[in-house]
Scaffold this motif. Structure first.
Motif, PDB file in Angstrom:
ATOM      1  N   CYS A 563      19.873  48.586  74.714  1.00  0.00           N
ATOM      2  CA  CYS A 563      19.693  48.660  73.262  1.00  0.00           C
ATOM      3  C   CYS A 563      20.616  47.712  72.502  1.00  0.00           C
ATOM      4  O   CYS A 563      21.459  48.140  71.705  1.00  0.00           O
ATOM      5  CB  CYS A 563      19.861  50.091  72.766  1.00  0.00           C
ATOM      6  SG  CYS A 563      18.729  51.262  73.542  1.00  0.00           S
ATOM      7  N   PRO A 564      20.487  46.389  72.725  1.00  0.00           N
ATOM      8  CA  PRO A 564      21.320  45.431  71.980  1.00  0.00           C
ATOM      9  C   PRO A 564      21.032  45.537  70.493  1.00  0.00           C
ATOM     10  O   PRO A 564      19.889  45.672  70.076  1.00  0.00           O
ATOM     11  CB  PRO A 564      20.885  44.084  72.553  1.00  0.00           C
ATOM     12  CG  PRO A 564      19.486  44.305  73.048  1.00  0.00           C
ATOM     13  CD  PRO A 564      19.482  45.721  73.561  1.00  0.00           C
ATOM     14  N   ASP A 565      22.093  45.460  69.695  1.00  0.00           N
ATOM     15  CA  ASP A 565      21.953  45.665  68.256  1.00  0.00           C
ATOM     16  C   ASP A 565      22.548  44.493  67.491  1.00  0.00           C
ATOM     17  O   ASP A 565      21.845  43.613  67.029  1.00  0.00           O
ATOM     18  CB  ASP A 565      22.617  46.991  67.882  1.00  0.00           C
ATOM     19  CG  ASP A 565      22.328  47.434  66.460  1.00  0.00           C
ATOM     20  OD1 ASP A 565      22.046  46.572  65.613  1.00  0.00           O
ATOM     21  OD2 ASP A 565      22.391  48.638  66.181  1.00  0.00           O
ATOM     22  N   ASN A 574      30.570  32.089  73.858  1.00  0.00           N
ATOM     23  CA  ASN A 574      29.991  33.257  74.522  1.00  0.00           C
ATOM     24  C   ASN A 574      29.369  34.193  73.491  1.00  0.00           C
ATOM     25  O   ASN A 574      29.840  34.300  72.358  1.00  0.00           O
ATOM     26  CB  ASN A 574      31.064  34.019  75.301  1.00  0.00           C
ATOM     27  CG  ASN A 574      31.655  33.203  76.421  1.00  0.00           C
ATOM     28  OD1 ASN A 574      30.965  32.792  77.337  1.00  0.00           O
ATOM     29  ND2 ASN A 574      32.958  32.961  76.336  1.00  0.00           N
ATOM     30  N   LEU A 575      28.318  34.884  73.912  1.00  0.00           N
ATOM     31  CA  LEU A 575      27.653  35.867  73.063  1.00  0.00           C
ATOM     32  C   LEU A 575      28.281  37.234  73.292  1.00  0.00           C
ATOM     33  O   LEU A 575      28.542  37.633  74.428  1.00  0.00           O
ATOM     34  CB  LEU A 575      26.163  35.921  73.403  1.00  0.00           C
ATOM     35  CG  LEU A 575      25.284  36.858  72.569  1.00  0.00           C
ATOM     36  CD1 LEU A 575      25.187  36.360  71.135  1.00  0.00           C
ATOM     37  CD2 LEU A 575      23.893  36.977  73.195  1.00  0.00           C
ATOM     38  N   TRP A 576      28.523  37.978  72.190  1.00  0.00           N
ATOM     39  CA  TRP A 576      29.016  39.340  72.264  1.00  0.00           C
ATOM     40  C   TRP A 576      27.960  40.259  71.672  1.00  0.00           C
ATOM     41  O   TRP A 576      27.394  39.970  70.617  1.00  0.00           O
ATOM     42  CB  TRP A 576      30.337  39.479  71.524  1.00  0.00           C
ATOM     43  CG  TRP A 576      31.470  38.781  72.223  1.00  0.00           C
ATOM     44  CD1 TRP A 576      31.648  37.437  72.358  1.00  0.00           C
ATOM     45  CD2 TRP A 576      32.576  39.398  72.895  1.00  0.00           C
ATOM     46  NE1 TRP A 576      32.791  37.167  73.068  1.00  0.00           N
ATOM     47  CE2 TRP A 576      33.384  38.359  73.405  1.00  0.00           C
ATOM     48  CE3 TRP A 576      32.971  40.720  73.098  1.00  0.00           C
ATOM     49  CZ2 TRP A 576      34.561  38.610  74.119  1.00  0.00           C
ATOM     50  CZ3 TRP A 576      34.140  40.967  73.808  1.00  0.00           C
ATOM     51  CH2 TRP A 576      34.924  39.928  74.310  1.00  0.00           C
ATOM     52  N   ILE A 577      27.701  41.369  72.361  1.00  0.00           N
ATOM     53  CA  ILE A 577      26.607  42.268  71.999  1.00  0.00           C
ATOM     54  C   ILE A 577      27.152  43.676  71.820  1.00  0.00           C
ATOM     55  O   ILE A 577      27.794  44.233  72.723  1.00  0.00           O
ATOM     56  CB  ILE A 577      25.524  42.287  73.092  1.00  0.00           C
ATOM     57  CG1 ILE A 577      24.989  40.878  73.357  1.00  0.00           C
ATOM     58  CG2 ILE A 577      24.380  43.227  72.707  1.00  0.00           C
ATOM     59  CD1 ILE A 577      24.048  40.796  74.557  1.00  0.00           C
ATOM     60  N   SER A 578      26.899  44.269  70.670  1.00  0.00           N
ATOM     61  CA  SER A 578      27.183  45.690  70.488  1.00  0.00           C
ATOM     62  C   SER A 578      25.886  46.465  70.656  1.00  0.00           C
ATOM     63  O   SER A 578      24.810  45.972  70.313  1.00  0.00           O
ATOM     64  CB  SER A 578      27.791  45.953  69.116  1.00  0.00           C
ATOM     65  OG  SER A 578      26.893  45.644  68.074  1.00  0.00           O
TER      66      SER A 578
END
Length: 695
Positions: A563-565, A574-578
């Motif tokens: 469930c990337p938001d 770099n990509l950071w995903i919450s």
């Protein structure tokens, strides 16, 4: 919502945040389907200008007059050079959803920076669970903080925090039964003052050390439902936006459902009005109402009982819902400024918006419509960005062209069977087109005026033939490569019954875990009307047998993610995903994850932190050059009730300690800062992995 939720997603969230959208009929009943096109997807170079995202590069310029150009990395099969540097940490393991703790890697500490109810002004009362009132809440930090930006001055000692407050959780804010009708009305007034936005000044001793917020600072501001907003763009002043209270259709009180956002190259902050429909009681019978999820039932918040604008069933108020669902622009440096709602970017459930400057100088904004089977949009400004001309640049989002995305895949139909199996060519990819909705000031949709396209944007996109997506949430352009990343959080209805079937850009039936789309605009041009695309990942937990894909990176070596938001970038690209929904829905708390986008580690997922029980990770800001990370934690302990709370974040008592007599123990949504243990020796932060909150 019981029986409709998946993973750890709570029925409480569904009721309060999005009006139980997943239990209702799908709003998009158009016949749009997936347009297949056999193509070869190639990678390209791209140069981007501007500030696109919280924590990308905008945080480096609280000079706030302009932004330096980002340098594009040479692109190869991994999408650019490998990271030049990165935040060093040992990934943490997933945390069981029954555990009430905030977990960070070894060597790091965390502490709350701002909590719900913290006093912002010199005359603000201290927060008191037992003595809440509407006047106090209007001058305290709001509830359920979502989008977050941390801007810094060049000396690193002064900063500015901007935050959204999306909605409230009444059950854990107050005892169940109010003593009187007057008390119930006062609670509703508190809830109205708890949403909106906050602007708060920060200070610290030196660069890289943790921040403190400054009570009573000159720039501190609360944006509530009483704040005046100016409508801009072609729809402003038209009949669709006029009400009895605003016969000119040019000014609106308040902003609602504020979810994600973005910062601009000229130093303002954008906020997306997302789930606004659940706050209004409407007729609900028109095609327009149905397409936006408006109905005639009494609302969960009940604000229509005191404020007639939330009852849109009368001729005087029927256009009130048309005045919400936009991108809001706020100048955080001017506490007297009137924030704006930009109709040119369209009206839908905006997760947020993020701006870059194209090579020709035009501002380009990307935005997703966060609902099952809705669409991805792009706005291109009419006029061009001027460095160090903030006044001019603040007009860029008021006029321009609006597009919606249509995707086509390059794999045979038989290879996209809904299981998430990777096609024979080794990846999910293809081409896409930006379909025009408004171009050069004219409607591109037959039978709809420009104002109608901008107010009923979903209906216009239906007619254009856009691709139905699995809930486009945050959409972030990378300043390192210019590529655009789209978080599709999930869609449990994909391929169910008469719903749209799986396609190459949404390749799983009953998409529980979501995925990330990567877009490469043609000719390295953000204003192009065509693009290449591929899937960076299909989220899930390989250890549980989920069908996953991580751009070819060994799936057994990744942290499980679901469930990337919200999305952000560090200075290394770099990509950071919450996440919002917990890794693969199997009982983990939500968290924040780093994903490499380049080289042999492309697709590698590493979990950095985990948020408390029932909480959602929001608004990540990555200041990796200072070894600092910030997140907003929403609705911790939302499945509890007052007096029977399931979380005590962030005010945990030390292990073994006993709460003070008469102390009310309850969770408070908060902005958290994470920093290295050696950043400020002796500061009472919470230690890294393994330190649990005590109940």
């Amino acid at each position: 919502m019981l029986g409709h939720t998946r993973g750890k997603r709570s029925a409480v969230t569904c009721a309060l945040k999005c009006d139980n959208a997943c239990s209702k009929a799908v709003c998009n009943t158009s016949a749009n389907h997936y347009f297949r096109d056999i193509v070869s997807a190639e990678f390209s170079r791209r140069t981007a200008l501007g500030v696109g995202a919280a924590g990308a590069l905008g945080a480096a310029v609280l000079a706030l007059g302009g932004a330096a150009p980002a340098t594009a990395a040479p692109a190869g099969p991994g999408g650019g050079r490998g990271p030049r540097k990165s935040l060093g940490f040992a990934p943490i393991a997933p945390v069981d959803a029954a555990v009430d703790s905030f977990d960070v890697p070894a060597g790091y500490e965390w502490e709350p920076l701002l909590r719900w109810g913290d006093p912002l002004f010199a005359d603000s009362p201290e927060f008191n669970f037992r003595d809440q009132n509407a006047a106090a809440q209007a001058r305290q930090f709001g509830y359920n903080n979502d989008y977050l930006e941390i801007l810094r001055q060049p000396n690193g000692k002064k900063g500015l925090l901007v935050c959204n407050h999306e909605y409230v959780n009444p059950e854990i804010m107050f005892p169940a039964a109010p003593a009187s009708a007057a008390e119930e009305a006062e609670r509703r007034a508190i809830f109205r003052n708890a949403v909106g936005m906050s602007v708060v000044e920060l200070e610290r001793s030196s660069r890289g050390t943790p921040w403190n917020y400054v009570r009573g600072a000159r720039l501190n501001r609360r944006i509530t439902l009483d704040t005046v907003f100016e409508l801009t763009g072609p729809a402003a002043g038209t009949e669709l936006l006029k009400t009895a209270a605003d016969p000119e259709g040019r000014f609106v009180l308040g902003t609602l459902g504020n979810c994600a956002g973005g910062s601009t190259p000229w130093g303002t902050v954008l906020s997306g009005e997302e789930n606004f429909n659940g706050f209004f009681r409407a007729d609900g019978t028109s095609a327009e109402d149905k397409r936006y999820g408006l109905d005639s039932a009494a609302t969960a918040m009940g604000w229509e009982q005191e404020d007639p604008r939330f009852d849109a069933r009368t001729p005087e108020t029927r256009n009130e819902p048309n005045r919400f669902g936009y991108i809001v622009e706020l100048d955080p440096e001017d506490p007297e400024s009137v924030p704006r709602k930009h109709t040119s970017l369209g009206r839908f459930k905006h997760e947020g918006a993020n701006v870059i400057i194209a090579r020709n100088g035009k501002a380009v904004a990307y935005s997703g419509d966060d609902e099952r089977f809705d669409y991805l949009y792009k706005f291109v400004s009419k006029n061009k960005y001027r460095k160090n001309d903030k006044r001019h640049n603040m007009t860029l989002l008021a006029e321009g062209d609006l597009y919606v995305a249509r995707f086509a895949g390059n794999s045979p139909a038989a290879e996209i069977d809904g299981t998430g199996a990777v096609p024979a060519d080794g990846g999910f990819d293809g081409r896409g087109t930006w379909l025009p909705l408004v171009v050069r000031g004219k409607s591109a949709i037959p039978g709809m005026s420009v104002a109608e396209v901008l107010v009923y944007t979903r209906l216009a996109a239906d007619k254009a033939g856009a691709t139905k997506m699995d809930r486009c949430e945050d959409v972030e352009p990378s300043l390192a490569t210019g590529r655009v990343y789209v978080a599709c959080t999930n869609n449990s209805n994909r391929g169910v019954g008469a719903s749209a079937a799986a396609d190459e850009v949404n390749p799983r039936r009953e998409n529980r875990d979501g995925h990330i789309v990567e877009i490469i605009e043609d000719r390295d041009d953000a204003t192009a009307t065509s693009f290449r695309w591929n899937l960076l990942m299909l989220c899930g937990d390989p250890a549980q047998g989920d069908a996953t894909y991580f751009s070819g990176y060994p799936r057994e070596l990744v942290s499980p993610i679901s469930c990337p938001d919200n999305l952000a970038f560090d200075s290394a690209g770099n990509l950071w995903i919450s996440t919002d929904g917990a890794p693969s829905g199997i009982g983990y708390n939500d968290g924040l994850f780093k994903v490499a986008l380049a080289g042999r580690d492309r697709g590698k997922v590493e979990q950095f932190l985990s948020v408390p029980r029932d909480g959602e990770t929001c608004g990540p800001v990555i200041h990796d050059e200072e070894s600092m990370v910030f997140v907003a934690v929403q609705h911790p302990g939302e499945d509890g009730s007052y007096g029977a709370h399931t979380s005590f974040f962030p005010d945990y008592v030390p292990d073994g300690a006993v709460p003070a007599a008469g102390e009310v123990r309850a969770p408070r949504p908060a902005v958290v800062q994470v920093y290295r243990e050696d950043a400020n020796p002796g500061r009472p932060g919470h230690k890294g992995r393994g330190k649990k909150g005590s109940r």
